[in-house]
Design a protein around this motif. Structure first.
Motif, mmCIF file in Angstrom:
data_model
loop_
_atom_site.group_PDB
_atom_site.id
_atom_site.type_symbol
_atom_site.label_atom_id
_atom_site.label_comp_id
_atom_site.label_asym_id
_atom_site.label_seq_id
_atom_site.Cartn_x
_atom_site.Cartn_y
_atom_site.Cartn_z
ATOM 1 N N ASP A 18 -6.940 11.605 9.254
ATOM 2 C CA ASP A 18 -6.542 10.196 9.450
ATOM 3 C C ASP A 18 -5.081 9.984 9.064
ATOM 4 O O ASP A 18 -4.337 9.269 9.749
ATOM 5 C CB ASP A 18 -7.453 9.280 8.625
ATOM 6 C CG ASP A 18 -8.878 9.251 9.164
ATOM 7 O OD1 ASP A 18 -9.801 8.936 8.408
ATOM 8 O OD2 ASP A 18 -9.029 9.556 10.389
ATOM 9 N N GLU A 19 -4.673 10.609 7.913
ATOM 10 C CA GLU A 19 -3.272 10.466 7.512
ATOM 11 C C GLU A 19 -2.335 11.134 8.523
ATOM 12 O O GLU A 19 -1.275 10.602 8.854
ATOM 13 C CB GLU A 19 -3.075 11.089 6.125
ATOM 14 C CG GLU A 19 -3.726 10.309 4.994
ATOM 15 C CD GLU A 19 -3.577 11.032 3.668
ATOM 16 O OE1 GLU A 19 -3.481 12.295 3.691
ATOM 17 O OE2 GLU A 19 -3.539 10.364 2.628
ATOM 18 N N ARG A 20 -2.765 12.327 8.998
ATOM 19 C CA ARG A 20 -1.935 13.048 9.975
ATOM 20 C C ARG A 20 -1.796 12.239 11.255
ATOM 21 O O ARG A 20 -0.735 12.223 11.895
ATOM 22 C CB ARG A 20 -2.545 14.415 10.260
ATOM 23 C CG ARG A 20 -1.613 15.343 11.046
ATOM 24 C CD ARG A 20 -2.269 16.679 11.323
ATOM 25 N NE ARG A 20 -2.719 17.324 10.084
ATOM 26 C CZ ARG A 20 -3.956 17.621 9.821
ATOM 27 N NH1 ARG A 20 -4.921 17.323 10.688
ATOM 28 N NH2 ARG A 20 -4.298 18.201 8.691
ATOM 29 N N MET A 59 -2.263 17.004 4.933
ATOM 30 C CA MET A 59 -2.819 15.661 5.063
ATOM 31 C C MET A 59 -4.217 15.713 5.668
ATOM 32 O O MET A 59 -4.590 16.653 6.366
ATOM 33 C CB MET A 59 -1.907 14.798 5.939
ATOM 34 C CG MET A 59 -0.561 14.505 5.347
ATOM 35 S SD MET A 59 0.412 13.464 6.454
ATOM 36 C CE MET A 59 1.952 13.390 5.548
ATOM 37 N N THR A 60 -4.960 14.611 5.421
ATOM 38 C CA THR A 60 -6.270 14.445 6.074
ATOM 39 C C THR A 60 -6.033 14.117 7.532
ATOM 40 O O THR A 60 -4.928 13.680 7.923
ATOM 41 C CB THR A 60 -7.052 13.309 5.410
ATOM 42 O OG1 THR A 60 -6.347 12.078 5.634
ATOM 43 C CG2 THR A 60 -7.213 13.545 3.909
ATOM 44 N N THR A 103 0.836 -1.205 0.000
ATOM 45 C CA THR A 103 0.000 0.000 0.000
ATOM 46 C C THR A 103 0.864 1.246 0.000
ATOM 47 O O THR A 103 2.076 1.216 0.263
ATOM 48 C CB THR A 103 -0.911 0.017 1.234
ATOM 49 O OG1 THR A 103 -0.096 0.106 2.379
ATOM 50 C CG2 THR A 103 -1.754 -1.249 1.319
ATOM 51 N N THR A 104 0.184 2.389 -0.269
ATOM 52 C CA THR A 104 0.891 3.674 -0.257
ATOM 53 C C THR A 104 1.457 3.982 1.115
ATOM 54 O O THR A 104 2.571 4.474 1.280
ATOM 55 C CB THR A 104 -0.071 4.807 -0.682
ATOM 56 O OG1 THR A 104 -0.589 4.482 -1.969
ATOM 57 C CG2 THR A 104 0.639 6.129 -0.747
ATOM 58 N N GLY A 105 0.681 3.651 2.147
ATOM 59 C CA GLY A 105 1.166 3.883 3.522
ATOM 60 C C GLY A 105 2.399 3.073 3.812
ATOM 61 O O GLY A 105 3.339 3.532 4.438
ATOM 62 N N THR A 122 6.170 4.404 4.736
ATOM 63 C CA THR A 122 6.906 3.950 5.922
ATOM 64 C C THR A 122 8.287 3.458 5.538
ATOM 65 O O THR A 122 9.281 3.714 6.218
ATOM 66 C CB THR A 122 6.115 2.839 6.632
ATOM 67 O OG1 THR A 122 4.835 3.347 6.998
ATOM 68 C CG2 THR A 122 6.849 2.345 7.844
ATOM 69 N N THR A 161 -1.662 9.091 11.523
ATOM 70 C CA THR A 161 -0.729 7.989 11.330
ATOM 71 C C THR A 161 0.685 8.494 11.063
ATOM 72 O O THR A 161 1.660 8.022 11.658
ATOM 73 C CB THR A 161 -1.192 7.106 10.156
ATOM 74 O OG1 THR A 161 -2.503 6.621 10.430
ATOM 75 C CG2 THR A 161 -0.261 5.958 9.925
ATOM 76 N N ARG A 162 0.792 9.480 10.138
ATOM 77 C CA ARG A 162 2.104 9.919 9.710
ATOM 78 C C ARG A 162 2.788 10.884 10.687
ATOM 79 O O ARG A 162 4.017 10.928 10.763
ATOM 80 C CB ARG A 162 1.963 10.626 8.352
ATOM 81 C CG ARG A 162 1.408 9.747 7.248
ATOM 82 C CD ARG A 162 2.423 8.743 6.785
ATOM 83 N NE ARG A 162 3.450 9.412 5.979
ATOM 84 C CZ ARG A 162 4.549 8.791 5.552
ATOM 85 N NH1 ARG A 162 4.759 7.536 5.894
ATOM 86 N NH2 ARG A 162 5.420 9.444 4.823
#
Length: 367
Positions: free
Chosen positions: A58-60, A55-56, A2-4, A8, A62-63
């Motif tokens: 949810d992305e923020r 970032m959204t 995946t992109t995530g 990583t 995680t990232r």
């Protein structure tokens, strides 16, 4: 993948690269270059931090921890490497500077300790007068009244015989009271009574008088000189004293003046002044327009010669006396006489002389 997961992986790769660069930095300049490339305004980690705003949520969520964690680990690695470089630099400096310059140099055993200024001055005077053909004579500190006063032409009732000037000992079995000698002149009497002319001696030693202030102490040191022969005269006396002062104060020439005075044991008698200049709290000899009293002298009184069994019509002579403590103070710039006798090691370390500094007219008295 995946992109995530790819993101990583990119972060892991970036972290490995940055930590490797930090570890390989060989000095502060290289380490600073790594810091700027990672955490500077345009650094790789700083650029990642700037993307968090776009970032959204949810992305923020995680990232954010991943990027901030990368930043913290890089900062920690930089701090650790900086400390390691500082320790390495210190160790290298200590290895290069094998001598600890913060500690005083340890002297060799034969160079430890100090010669007291008075002992040094006695050696200096001995070297000077030995070059002029004088020998050294000595005598006891405890003297009879006859040798200390009577034989030296002190009349009965003279002030020097009084308790306020002289230290008298308790009477002996015969009722006679000995004294602590008030000058080294009794040794002149002893010498003239035991040796035939010609006589040329100097007499350094301790003397005692009731006196105590900045320039006087109850015990002090004198050096007297005595010349007895068939032709000794004032001109000889003047030459001897000029040569002594020139050599002792280590100047090319001195000017002296002789002022009439009175001593019971010499006739005529004179006080001797030496030319000097007073500059900046110092006294310099051999220059200037001032004068300083330095010693007393005169031709040996005929009565003193008779008291020693010598005929004044056949022999004559001259004598002189100088205070050793006084000329030591003048030569070496000591403002107070009392520390001479206080046994302060700090004072002696400052004013004392090394054991191997033996005075010599050839090498220089204080070379």
């Amino acid at each position: 993948m995946t992109t995530g997961d790819m993101a990583t992986t990119d972060l892991d790769t970036l972290e490995r690269d940055l930590l490797a660069q930090v570890e390989s930095a060989s000095d502060e300049a290289a380490l600073e270059a790594v810091r700027v490339a990672a955490l500077g305004k345009k650094g790789s980690v700083s650029d990642l931090l700037k993307t968090l705003g776009a970032m959204t949520p949810d992305e923020r969520k995680t990232r954010g921890p991943q990027i901030n964690g990368l930043r913290d680990r890089v900062q920690g690695a930089l701090a650790g490497r900086r400390e390691a470089l500082a320790e390495a630099a210190l160790e290298a400096r200590l290895a290069a500077e094998r001598i600890d310059v913060t500690l005083p140099l340890r002297e060799a055993p034969e160079a430890r300790g100090r010669i007291h200024p008075i002992s040094q001055v006695v050696d200096e005077i001995t070297a000077i007068f030995a070059d002029m053909g004088f020998a050294v004579a000595e005598g006891p500190d405890i003297e009879t009244d006859e040798l200390n006063f009577t034989a030296l032409n002190f009349p009965p009732g003279h002030p020097a015989r009084e308790m306020h000037d002289t230290f008298f000992l308790a009477p002996d079995a015969q009722g006679k009271r000995k004294v602590l000698r008030t000058h080294t002149s009794p040794v002149q009497i002893r010498t003239m009574r035991t040796k035939a002319p010609p006589i040329r001696v100097i007499i350094p030693g301790r003397t005692y008088r009731h006196d105590s202030d900045q320039t006087h102490t109850p015990m002090f040191h004198q050096c007297e000189g005595l010349v007895i022969d068939s032709a000794a005269n004032i001109a000889n006396l003047k030459w001897v004293l000029e040569e002594f002062c020139r050599a002792f104060f280590e100047v090319d020439a001195v000017k002296m003046r002789f002022r009439p005075s009175f001593f019971p044991f010499t006739e005529p008698s004179a006080e001797v002044d030496i030319q000097c200049a007073r500059k900046g709290g110092e006294i310099r000899f051999g220059e200037g327009t001032d004068w300083l009293e330095i010693l007393g002298c005169g031709m040996v009184h005929p009565n003193v010669l008779r008291n020693c069994g010598l005929d004044p019509d056949q022999v004559q002579g001259f004598a002189f006396g100088v205070g050793l403590d006084r000329i030591a103070m003048l030569k070496y710039g000591m403002p107070d006489l009392r520390p001479f006798f206080e046994a302060d090691v700090r004072w002696l370390d400052h004013y004392g002389f090394r054991p191997l500094d033996v005075p010599s007219l050839v090498a220089g008295l204080t070379a």
